[in-house]
Design a protein around this motif. Structure first.
Motif, PDB file in Angstrom:
ATOM      1  N   LYS A 118       9.333  -2.368   8.087  1.00 53.50           N
ATOM      2  CA  LYS A 118       8.767  -2.605   6.762  1.00 53.50           C
ATOM      3  C   LYS A 118       8.013  -3.933   6.742  1.00 53.50           C
ATOM      4  O   LYS A 118       8.312  -4.835   7.535  1.00 53.50           O
ATOM      5  N   ARG A 119       7.030  -4.043   5.838  1.00 50.01           N
ATOM      6  CA  ARG A 119       6.359  -5.342   5.690  1.00 50.01           C
ATOM      7  C   ARG A 119       5.971  -5.593   4.239  1.00 50.01           C
ATOM      8  O   ARG A 119       5.851  -4.671   3.429  1.00 50.01           O
ATOM      9  N   ASN A 120       5.802  -6.867   3.948  1.00 48.57           N
ATOM     10  CA  ASN A 120       5.485  -7.321   2.594  1.00 48.57           C
ATOM     11  C   ASN A 120       3.985  -7.183   2.363  1.00 48.57           C
ATOM     12  O   ASN A 120       3.172  -7.782   3.068  1.00 48.57           O
ATOM     13  N   GLU A 152       7.849  -5.085  -0.587  1.00 50.20           N
ATOM     14  CA  GLU A 152       8.159  -4.630   0.765  1.00 50.20           C
ATOM     15  C   GLU A 152       8.040  -3.107   0.814  1.00 50.20           C
ATOM     16  O   GLU A 152       8.667  -2.405   0.019  1.00 50.20           O
TER      17      GLU A 152
END
Length: 689
Positions: free
Chosen positions: A622-624, A635
């Motif tokens: 996952k990434r922001n 996220e």
């Protein structure tokens, strides 16, 4: 059995896109390589070598090759054409300086007219004259021509435009002038108006011919240079993509350069229409966001909207083209803050080199790609599938100047710049839809080009569009469009007569002449009779008016049904102007024929729908990411596009990382991979833009 392949190469401002199609297995191979602005043929050759290595094939297995290029367009936009001389009828040498009375900005008394492209001392009035019906009034003075050619040669000018009065009805004098030029100055390039734009209106025909002459030497030199390198590589000489959505031979493209001005973008429109037909979608808006600009077009009832006259740098060019709107908003478009503190995006671009700051080539100017990277929307370690790493620190450093100019945070600047770019692109969509009487909510947005899937749903939300299609191999879709395009040649002639039963034999005769020319050219190019298609249309106006409306003739109208033609004209006229007085006499102006050579249809590989839930190995970390649907960071889950299978559904917010693009799925949106490998995004209702 030897496997045959079809090859397409599209040279863009930043990247050269290459697509290879396996005819037996119906598989696509595609790749990108940096464009080479100083010599675009180098980028083409590098791309071909790269794709052959990927597919592990030999040059002789490529049996069909189509090439699209913005070489002529860029030369024109950047004022890098050649010095030109003009031969015209005595007394008419200032036509290209005078132009037309109408102005783009009616109340701007200080607007500049575009330069004439030919110095007045090199505009030569030749003693000759044709009547409007093509009858010779004064024979060509050959001594004038020889004298003027010698002056041209002495001044080291290598391109001549020839535009004589009424040559569209009788090209005798233009053809003889070309013969004399070749006798006196064999290496000189010649552009004849009856070949470039064979219809009436002296200014438009002349300026179109001059632009062709302006671009011809360098474009032809590019094609010759490319041909030599292809011969060394043992790859066959390609067809060239035309602005009207068809293809032509490289030899014809070298002479009629004006028809390559929208070469690359036209391929994307053709490909989108091809895929839309497979999906059963009739009405689409194409959204092609590349490195330098965004091109937008509209397809209604399966047919691209076309124009018979377009404007480039305020020059009216009489050449059939797919109707497009272009804005200077691409991945490489530069973001800046003006003296009044306002955000500006484009039209200046970082180009192929050095490119956006994050490319790590020493570019100090920040571009839209940098802003998307800073907002977490692009994975710096997975750009081009990990083939190219982006330099996040370089993007941060490039943004520093903007931070010093404003009292905003880094995130606020990045968000603001992307929103400005989105607004510019949405306006382009409005120009091809709302301004033309079409409701964008009734269309599907087809988003392609390397950068468009990052912005597509934001554009759709602003316009009320409920469905977005990201085609398979979207970043190279224009190149794929070259492979599905047909051979297409447009023929035109002018003969002003009334649309009535008494003139029917003359109207039929005009079309018969055009059809004979079309058939001869298709036969010359090896198109068998079964694959030949002739489409006729006619330009009409009410008698006494100055502008025409093009009306297509139905295929079954072998005898030409005047009642049907009149009915269509009234319908089109009322749609265009809001009122139509059907009692007024109609005048025929131009007769048009499209001679089409149908190429073999490409069958797309497709899969059975397997499952709704994406497989576990398709999930990344996952990434922001900043989401424009809710105006905040969140996220989100990230998926590998190449590990998804047909039928997979992904609910937003999410990101889908492909080898060639990044797809944003925002809040209240759902993406599904269809059986052809396209991503279909359905948008929720009531979302703010």
């Amino acid at each position: 059995m030897t496997t045959n392949y079809k090859l397409a190469v599209d040279v863009g401002g930043t990247f050269t896109d290459v697509v290879l199609f396996n005819e037996q297995q119906k598989k696509l191979h595609f790749t990108k390589t940096p464009s080479s602005p100083n010599d675009p043929s180098e980028g083409v050759i590098n791309g071909i070598r790269k794709i052959m290595n990927i597919a592990q094939i030999k040059p002789e297995q490529i049996d069909y090759f189509v090439h699209g290029t913005t070489f002529a367009t860029n030369a024109f936009l950047e004022n890098k054409g050649s010095k030109v001389a003009l031969f015209t009828t005595q007394g008419f040498r200032d036509v290209i300086e005078i132009g037309r009375q109408k102005r783009l900005k009616l109340y701007d008394l200080f607007q500049d007219k575009p330069p004439s492209l030919v110095d007045r001392q090199f505009r030569f009035g030749v003693r000759e004259r044709m009547k409007a019906d093509g009858e010779v009034l004064h024979t060509l003075n050959e001594e004038d021509v020889r004298k003027f050619v010698r002056i041209v040669k002495e001044n080291n000018i290598h391109s001549i435009a020839v535009s004589y009065l009424h040559s569209y009805n009788n090209p005798l004098h233009e053809l003889r002038t070309e013969e004399i030029i070749k006798e006196e100055f064999p290496e000189c390039h010649v552009s004849l108006s009856h070949h470039v734009s064979p219809e009436f209106r002296e200014y438009e025909r002349t300026i179109t011919t001059v632009v062709n002459a302006y671009l011809k030497p360098k474009t032809k030199n590019y094609f010759v240079n490319l041909e030599k390198k292809l011969e060394q590589l043992k790859v066959k000489v390609p067809y060239i993509m035309k602005s009207n959505g068809g293809i032509m031979t490289m030899r014809e493209a070298s002479e009629n350069v004006i028809q390559t001005l929208l070469s690359g973008p036209a391929g994307g429109v053709v490909a989108a229409g091809f895929i839309a037909e497979k999906l059963g979608i009739n009405n689409i808006i194409t959204f092609d966001m590349g490195g330098t600009s965004t091109d937008v077009a509209l397809i209604k009832d399966g047919s691209p909207q076309t124009t018979l006259e377009s404007r480039l740098k305020n020059y009216p060019l009489k050449a059939p083209m797919i109707e497009m709107e272009t804005v200077g908003a691409g991945g490489g478009s530069i973001g800046r803050i003006d003296e009044g503190g306002l955000f500006k995006v484009g039209p200046e671009s970082t180009g192929a080199f050095p490119g956006p700051a994050c490319y790590g080539n020493g570019g100090g100017k920040i571009a839209i790609t940098d802003f998307n990277l800073l907002l977490g929307r692009i994975d710096p370690e997975y750009f081009l599938g990990g083939e190219m790493n982006l330099d996040l620190e370089a993007a941060i450093k490039a943004q520093q100047k903007l931070l010093e100019q404003s009292h905003l945070s880094a995130d606020e600047i990045s968000v603001g710049m992307v929103k400005i770019a989105n607004h510019h692109m949405a306006e382009a969509v409005r120009l091809v839809s709302v301004r033309k009487g079409h409701n964008p909510e009734e269309f599907t947005l087809f988003a392609f080009g390397g950068a468009s899937p990052l912005h597509a749903t934001a554009i759709a939300r602003e316009l009320g569009i409920q469905k977005v299609v990201i085609p398979n191999a979207s970043s190279v879709l224009s190149a794929f469009g070259f492979l599905v395009a047909d051979i297409k040649h447009d023929f035109t002639t002018t003969n002003l007569i009334s649309l009535d039963i008494a003139n029917l034999p003359r109207i039929v005769g005009e079309f018969n002449t055009l059809e004979e020319r079309g058939k001869q050219l298709l036969e010359k190019e090896g198109v068998i009779l079964e694959n030949q298609e002739l489409r006729r249309s006619i330009d009409l106006r009410f008698k006494g008016q100055a502008f025409e409306i093009n009306v297509e003739l139905e295929e079954q109208d072998d005898q030409i049904n005047l009642e049907n033609i009149s009915r269509k004209f009234f319908e089109y006229y009322e749609r265009e102007y809001g009122y139509c007085d059907q009692s007024q006499p109609i005048e025929v102006v131009n007769y048009r024929l499209s001679a089409i050579g149908l190429t073999s249809e490409i069958g797309l590989e497709h899969y059975e729908e397997l499952q709704l839930e994406p497989p576990e190995d398709s999930r990344k970390q996952k990434r922001n990411v900043y989401l424009f649907s809710i105006d905040q960071f969140e996220e989100v889950e990230v998926f590998y596009l190449d590990k998804l299978v047909s039928g997979n559904r992904i609910s937003g917010p999410a990101i889908i990382d492909g080898l060639d693009t990044t797809i944003i799925v925002e809040v209240n949106e759902e993406a599904q991979l269809d059986r052809f490998g396209n991503i279909i995004i359905s948008l929720g209702k009531g979302l703010s833009s």
